[in-house]
Write a protein that holds these residues in place. Structure first.
Motif: not given
Length: 317
Positions: A68, A73-74, A76, A138, A142
């Motif tokens: 992740w 996804f870090h 935040g 994403v 991502g």
């Protein structure tokens, strides 16, 4: 290392490389399919299409071993701070843009003005965040970025994913020519004073304003009924093939560069930073298009129509 071990290792590397290429090709295919569906087949269903495509991309990425954190996804809290500050800056730029007569027309997107309030809210609060930004961030910042970074490094990942992000906007660029001729002219490198293109050259300013006024007086074509005056509108102003190619090329280049900037935001604040900035850039456009004063001589006011009717919403990127 013996020859047998070297052969086994080489075979394993070849299999792993082929697998990574297959995953990358599958991710690009998912994005290409979603692009056509969202821009040509079923634009109103973009939130559903984009959500399904996002889930498919994440499943591919996780099955290929990406974490992740690698997917963005870090960081935040830091990303929210960066994205929030940029969103405020976007609002400030838009406010200045509609206040200055020389730049006001770049914010008056005709299809944004034609929407009912309910439809405009749907676009700003659902279609943009879920139908556009979710999949683009994403997908490009991502999954594609992580897949490419794992085998080619972060710089190559940013360059290639940004180039693909530019190509992603070919269909939206074609639509933008009808939605916002002034902005598409800038994308093609035209001087700010030029109007929309015709096959035989740009119209005079008085012609453009006359067309805008007539469009506002007639009202938009509804989904279930004719134009208000019962007469069909004039044929739309169409660009020549050369001018259309320039608009598309300019838009691809501009969005490709935007992809590089978004990639840098991703590096500093994960996916949260570019996502917030991206949402603000697109969603606030609906608000400021409606707040922008009408051009002198354009008939004033915004396009009106039956609630929920009117042409398709403006291009989202």
């Amino acid at each position: 290392m013996t020859a047998d071990r070297r052969a086994v290792l080489a075979s394993a590397v070849a299999v792993l490389t082929a697998d990574r290429r297959a995953v990358l090709a599958s991710a690009v295919a998912v994005l290409a399919t979603a692009n056509v569906l969202n821009n040509r087949v079923a634009p109103r269903l973009a939130p559903l299409t984009s959500t399904a495509a996002t889930c498919a991309l994440l499943a591919l990425a996780r099955r290929s071993g990406l974490s992740w954190s690698e997917l963005g996804f870090h960081r935040g809290p830091r990303g929210l701070r960066i994205g929030g500050a940029l969103a405020l800056a976007v609002a400030g730029v838009y406010a200045v843009g509609i206040a200055v007569p020389a730049t006001r027309r770049f914010f008056r997107d005709e299809r944004a003005l034609s929407l009912s309030r309910a439809r405009a809210l749907e676009e700003a609060l659902l279609q943009v965040p879920v139908g556009t930004v979710l999949l683009e961030e994403v997908g490009f910042r991502g999954v594609l970025h992580a897949l490419l970074a794992r085998s080619h490094g972060p710089r190559t990942a940013t360059a290639v994913s940004s180039a693909l992000f530019g190509l992603w906007h070919v269909l939206p660029a074609i639509d933008m020519m009808a939605a916002n001729p002034a902005l598409s002219g800038l994308a093609a490198g035209e001087p700010p004073g030029d109007g929309p293109w015709r096959g035989d050259g740009p119209p005079r300013e008085d012609e453009r304003q006359g067309e805008d006024k007539r469009r506002r007086e007639d009202g938009p074509q509804g989904e279930d009924g004719p134009w208000r005056d019962g007469a069909a509108p004039d044929p739309p102003v169409r660009a020549s093939p050369w001018e259309a190619a320039r608009v598309v090329a300019g838009s691809v280049a501009a969005t490709g560069l935007a992809g590089v900037f978004f990639g840098e935001l991703r590096r500093r604040g994960g996916l949260a930073a570019p996502s917030l900035f991206h949402v603000a850039t697109n969603s606030l456009g609906y608000l400021f298009a409606r707040l922008a004063p009408a051009e002198p001589g354009s008939g004033g006011g915004r396009l009106t129509g039956a609630p929920g009717t009117g042409p398709e919403p403006p291009v989202r990127s």
